[in-house]
Design a protein around this motif. Structure first.
Motif, PDB file in Angstrom:
ATOM      1  N   ARG A  16       0.551  -1.307   0.118  1.00  0.00           N
ATOM      2  CA  ARG A  16       0.109   0.003   0.006  1.00  0.00           C
ATOM      3  C   ARG A  16       0.967   1.430  -0.077  1.00  0.00           C
ATOM      4  O   ARG A  16       0.529   2.142  -0.638  1.00  0.00           O
ATOM      5  N   ARG A  17       1.881   1.332   0.727  1.00  0.00           N
ATOM      6  CA  ARG A  17       2.688   2.352   0.628  1.00  0.00           C
ATOM      7  C   ARG A  17       3.599   2.600  -0.544  1.00  0.00           C
ATOM      8  O   ARG A  17       3.507   3.820  -1.206  1.00  0.00           O
ATOM      9  N   LYS A  18       3.883   1.715  -1.222  1.00  0.00           N
ATOM     10  CA  LYS A  18       4.386   1.841  -2.739  1.00  0.00           C
ATOM     11  C   LYS A  18       3.550   2.135  -3.620  1.00  0.00           C
ATOM     12  O   LYS A  18       3.855   3.076  -4.330  1.00  0.00           O
ATOM     13  N   GLU A  19       2.192   1.493  -3.532  1.00  0.00           N
ATOM     14  CA  GLU A  19       1.132   2.082  -4.353  1.00  0.00           C
ATOM     15  C   GLU A  19       0.894   3.702  -4.236  1.00  0.00           C
ATOM     16  O   GLU A  19       0.609   4.384  -5.076  1.00  0.00           O
ATOM     17  N   ALA A  20       0.886   4.104  -2.782  1.00  0.00           N
ATOM     18  CA  ALA A  20       0.651   5.662  -2.531  1.00  0.00           C
ATOM     19  C   ALA A  20       1.779   6.200  -3.266  1.00  0.00           C
ATOM     20  O   ALA A  20       1.179   7.479  -3.682  1.00  0.00           O
TER      21      ALA A  20
END
Length: 910
Positions: A16-20
């Motif tokens: 999720r952090r990478k996607e954000a």
């Protein structure tokens, strides 16, 4: 909790952090792309009359809503009855066969119930519904040929049977087809540049690119082109940030991968869109109507053509395109050498081996000399503006502040005592009458056209400004990384005595002080920040406290003790200070003092001279050294010394070491060089005797010392001494002579060099960029008055014209080769002999910024950093604008009730 579930939660959190981060980066890229497209639309609106009847070709990364479904678009490539399979491309097993509606995706899916992102259903569905879009064949889209298909094609076949990537159908035009039509010339260089700007897809073949879609817009009316494009794209549900390429009439105008606009020159628009075809930006018309490309010319012919251009035009040619930059700046063996020889400028020496090519060394030498001449010319224009003799016309290369247009300015007949560089775009100037320190900043004007110089801070350092019994006048000022110091002389009306004080203020406190001009008339600034040191009291306290432990002060201390034992008083001891001092870094300042007591005949008797080092942190003397000698004796009473210093980054740490040079101002004495470590350690002084050429010149009796006699400048490797001489006869034909002597800082490394200039008097000098020496001279030019009455010519008409009033000249020397590269007339009808020759003060301080103060008339700033402000224009963007805010205009605060002094100080406004 089971470790397996915990591990999954960690992986989901990382994902999720990478996607954000990717989503944020994508949004920022979209915002920047929108700004680029807006610039394109402005350019199209400007030339809307040339676009009438033209076709605007666009390629976007979003499929138009009115276009065919993606499956029909793919199948349209093989619309013949002999439809063949597409190899390893998208197959029917990858998509659904239901085509009831028109969709922009490969498949149609029913909307699913929204699930929590941490649920197991989200983990199971993650990636199952996503269908990758096909990749576009790069070589087919750009060059019209498919490398993979051509290598495996059988004889007689014309289809794309062997390429696994998508090819545009016949009714969709590729970028190569638009740029390489029969009506336009082939533009392979532009296509190669587009191919080089594309990023390679991740874990795919090199001959691929992301899928983009073709849109064509007809412009048949003389309206607003941007409105037509925006309306057409909105109908197709395409936003401006989705545009990748834009082409008109056979030329590429916009490429998102190359930061927007590709062609913006007015000449290309008029010759391209206005003509039959839009020529490549790499090609230009030279001479009459002949069109050719410079890159195809042999290097020798290109060099010969450029030698007929002015120097500034040749420098600009290297910035036209990459091809010219490499040909002119990197590969030209003789062009820059020819430009140097044409101006008789010194050539670089190749004695020391270097990794830089000879072509680059010739180019760097020319640009360095040209920049020095450019700085001097900019100062000349500024001085003429402040004098009222000329006005600024054309592009400004300097910023000036005219005091005649301001209410709270230095009083008339006051002088600018010093100018020092605060940072790259600010200078600090000091003025004697009001004891004021003024901070100026160069910036671009509100209309983004001119360079202006704004006064940010004005603060008085006079500690006695609120009393009428004492008067204070500023003699000199200097600053280092931490403090600003001002040397002032204090006098009274009824007593014929004076005292010297050193006023020190922290740089941060100076910025927080009063800045409103309404308080300047009343003094301005707060005395709470001023650290006032009585130099005479500090010197005597040091002498009596140290006692006989310091061998250098024993003789002075003995004379003082005997004077006090004979009935003398401490108040009768006179401590005089030379009107020059220097900052040594980190709150340390060096001065030269002379100690005298009343003699038997009532005249003052000098008992000693010393160099003293004050530390602002403790407010006392931390070091005492010997003053330069004159004929192995102390300097006579009333004679002063001149200082110069240089601070460079220390080899073993981040703090900077300091080197100080001191020499007599009016006598041919020694030159003392002192090195000071960042921690405060003072090394053994290095003494240079008076140059033999100076001693021989004075010994012959034909010449005597001039006024001012000597000034000194330091750079990283040399000590430069500038001296003046007058002829011994006192008649009307008295001659002047100036001599520049260059001493190596390490005596064994090089010999002493001497340069003599006749009929000139040096006023001051400064070192610019460590390689150039600016020396300000005064000379009497011939009168320009051509009105002569023939009746009064009494046989003397053949003599030279009468010499007019003195004029200020600047002579520029190149120190590595010790040669003159130019001189310019800065000021006409100047009177430098009035008030101690202080009409013009210039300083450089090792930065790219040069500051010049013209008495009470104004201040001038120039240099590379000042000129760079012209290209850092303010950009107005919308609320969702660019992430970079350094060029964004700041909103002016709303004026409200009256502010207190602290708020006015924090605003830093002049």
């Amino acid at each position: 909790m089971v470790r397996g579930n915990w591990q999954k939660r960690v992986e989901l959190a990382d994902a999720r952090r990478k996607e954000a981060k990717q989503r944020k980066q994508k949004n920022e890229d979209r915002k920047q792309s929108k700004l680029w497209v807006q610039d394109l639309l402005k350019l199209l609106d400007k030339h809307a009359n040339l676009l009438s009847g033209r076709q605007i070709h666009l390629w976007t990364d979003t499929m138009p809503s009115d276009g065919p479904p993606l499956l029909d678009l793919m199948d349209g490539e093989y619309s013949s009855s002999k439809r063949r399979s597409r190899g390893n491309s998208v197959t029917e097993s990858d998509v659904t066969t239901t085509r009831k509606g028109r969709s922009n995706s490969v498949t149609e899916h029913k909307p699913k119930k929204k699930v929590h992102p941490r649920s197991r259903e989200a983990e199971q569905d993650n990636g199952d519904d996503a269908v990758e879009l096909p990749l576009l064949c790069r070589s087919h889209f750009l060059f019209g040929k498919c490398e993979e298909a051509s290598s495996g094609r059988k004889k007689g076949t014309t289809n794309n049977n062997y390429c696994r990537h998508y090819h545009y159908p016949n009714h969709y035009r590729t970028l190569g087809q638009v740029l390489n039509t029969k009506e336009t010339r082939s533009n392979q260089q532009e296509l190669i540049a587009c191919d080089a700007s594309l990023e390679e897809p991740f874990e795919t073949e090199a001959n691929t690119m992301d899928m983009i879609y073709y849109v064509m817009i007809e412009f048949n009316t003389d309206g607003i082109c941007s409105d037509l494009i925006s309306k057409s794209l909105s109908e197709k549900k395409i936003v401006l940030s989705d545009i990748v390429y834009v082409a008109v009439n056979g030329i590429l105008l916009f490429d998102r991968n190359r930061e927007g606009l590709v062609v913006s020159d007015e000449t290309y628009w008029m010759n391209g869109i206005g003509g039959n075809a839009f020529k490549s930006p790499r090609k230009s018309s030279v001479g009459m109507e002949t069109t050719f490309c410079f890159s195809t010319l042999p290097g020798a012919i290109l060099e010969l053509m450029l030698t007929f251009l002015p120097d500034n035009a040749v420098a600009a040619c290297s910035q036209v395109c990459k091809g010219w930059y490499h040909e002119i700046g990197q590969n030209s063996p003789q062009l820059w050498r020819h430009l140097l020889e044409r101006r008789h400028w010194p050539l670089p020496s190749f004695d020391v081996p270097s990794t830089i090519s000879q072509q680059q060394q010739f180019r760097d030498a020319f640009l360095g000399h040209y920049t020095a001449i450019r700085d001097a010319r900019a100062i000349q224009i500024g001085l003429n503006v402040l004098d009222g003799s000329k006005r600024v016309s054309g592009s400004r290369e300097m910023a000036f502040h005219d005091f005649s247009t301001r209410k709270f300015a230095p009083a008339e007949n006051s002088y600018c005592m010093s100018v020092h560089t605060w940072d790259e775009k600010r200078v600090l100037a000091s003025y004697d009458r009001d004891c004021s320190l003024r901070l100026f900043e160069s910036r671009i004007s509100d209309n983004n056209e001119d360079l202006v110089c704004k006064e940010l801070i004005c603060q008085s350092v006079d500690p006695y400004k609120n009393t009428k019994k004492r008067k204070c006048r500023l003699l000199a000022a200097d600053l280092d990384e931490e403090c600003i110091a001002s040397l002032c002389i204090v006098s009274t009306d009824h007593i014929n005595v004076h005292a010297y004080i050193l006023v020190i203020i922290n740089r941060d406190d100076f910025l927080l002080g009063e800045s409103s001009f309404a308080t300047v008339e009343g003094g301005g600034g707060s005395d709470a920040y001023l650290n006032v040191i009585d130099i005479g009291e500090a010197v005597l306290n040091y002498m009596f406290n140290v006692g006989y432990s310091n061998p250098g002060t024993v003789q002075i201390l003995t004379a003082l003790v005997e004077f006090l034992q004979d009935g003398g008083e401490v108040g009768q001891v006179d401590v005089a200070v030379s009107h020059s001092f220097v900052a040594c870094g980190y709150g340390r300042f060096m001065l030269e003092v002379s100690i005298a007591i009343p003699g038997n005949d009532g005249d003052p008797l000098q008992v000693g001279r010393k160099l003293v080092l004050f530390a602002a942190s403790v407010g006392t003397i931390v070091w005492v050294g010997e003053c330069p000698a004159y004929d192995s004796l102390l300097l006579p009473l009333g004679q002063s010394v001149t200082f110069s210093s240089i601070r460079r980054r220390h080899a073993t740490g981040s703090r900077r070491a300091c080197t100080v040079a001191v020499t007599p101002n009016s006598l041919p004495g020694q030159v003392v060089l002192i090195d000071i470590e960042p921690a405060g350690e003072v090394f053994q002084p290095q003494v240079f005797e008076c140059p033999e050429a100076t001693q021989l010149l004075l010994r012959e009796g034909e010449w005597e010392m001039g006024r001012p006699f000597r000034s000194i400048v330091l750079n990283s490797t040399k000590v430069i001494v500038v001296e003046n001489f007058h002829s011994a006869n006192q008649g009307a034909n008295r001659r002047n002579r100036s001599q520049v002597t260059v001493l190596p800082r390490v005596p064994s490394t090089a010999s002493t060099q001497i340069l003599t200039l006749s009929d000139m008097i040096a006023v001051q000098s400064t070192c610019v960029r460590d390689e150039y020496l600016f020396v300000l001279y005064t000379d009497r030019c011939e009168s320009n008055d051509e009105e002569h009455d023939e009746e009064v010519l009494d046989g003397q008409w053949f003599e030279a014209r009468p010499r007019g009033p003195p004029c200020m000249w600047v002579v520029i020397f190149h120190l590595p080769t010790f040669s003159e590269i130019g001189r310019q007339l800065w000021q006409r009808n100047a009177h430098p002999f009035n008030e101690d020759l202080r009409s013009i003060v210039m300083a450089h301080d090792g930065n790219e910024t040069i500051g010049v103060g013209l008495s009470w008339k104004g201040i001038i700033m120039t240099g590379n950093h000042v000129r760079a402000a012209k290209y850092q224009r303010a950009v107005i963007i919308n609320d969702s604008g660019d992430r970079s805010g350094k060029n964004k205009k700041k909103k002016k605060p709303v004026k409200s009730a009256k502010k207190d002094g602290y708020a006015r100080g924090m605003s830093l406004r002049g």
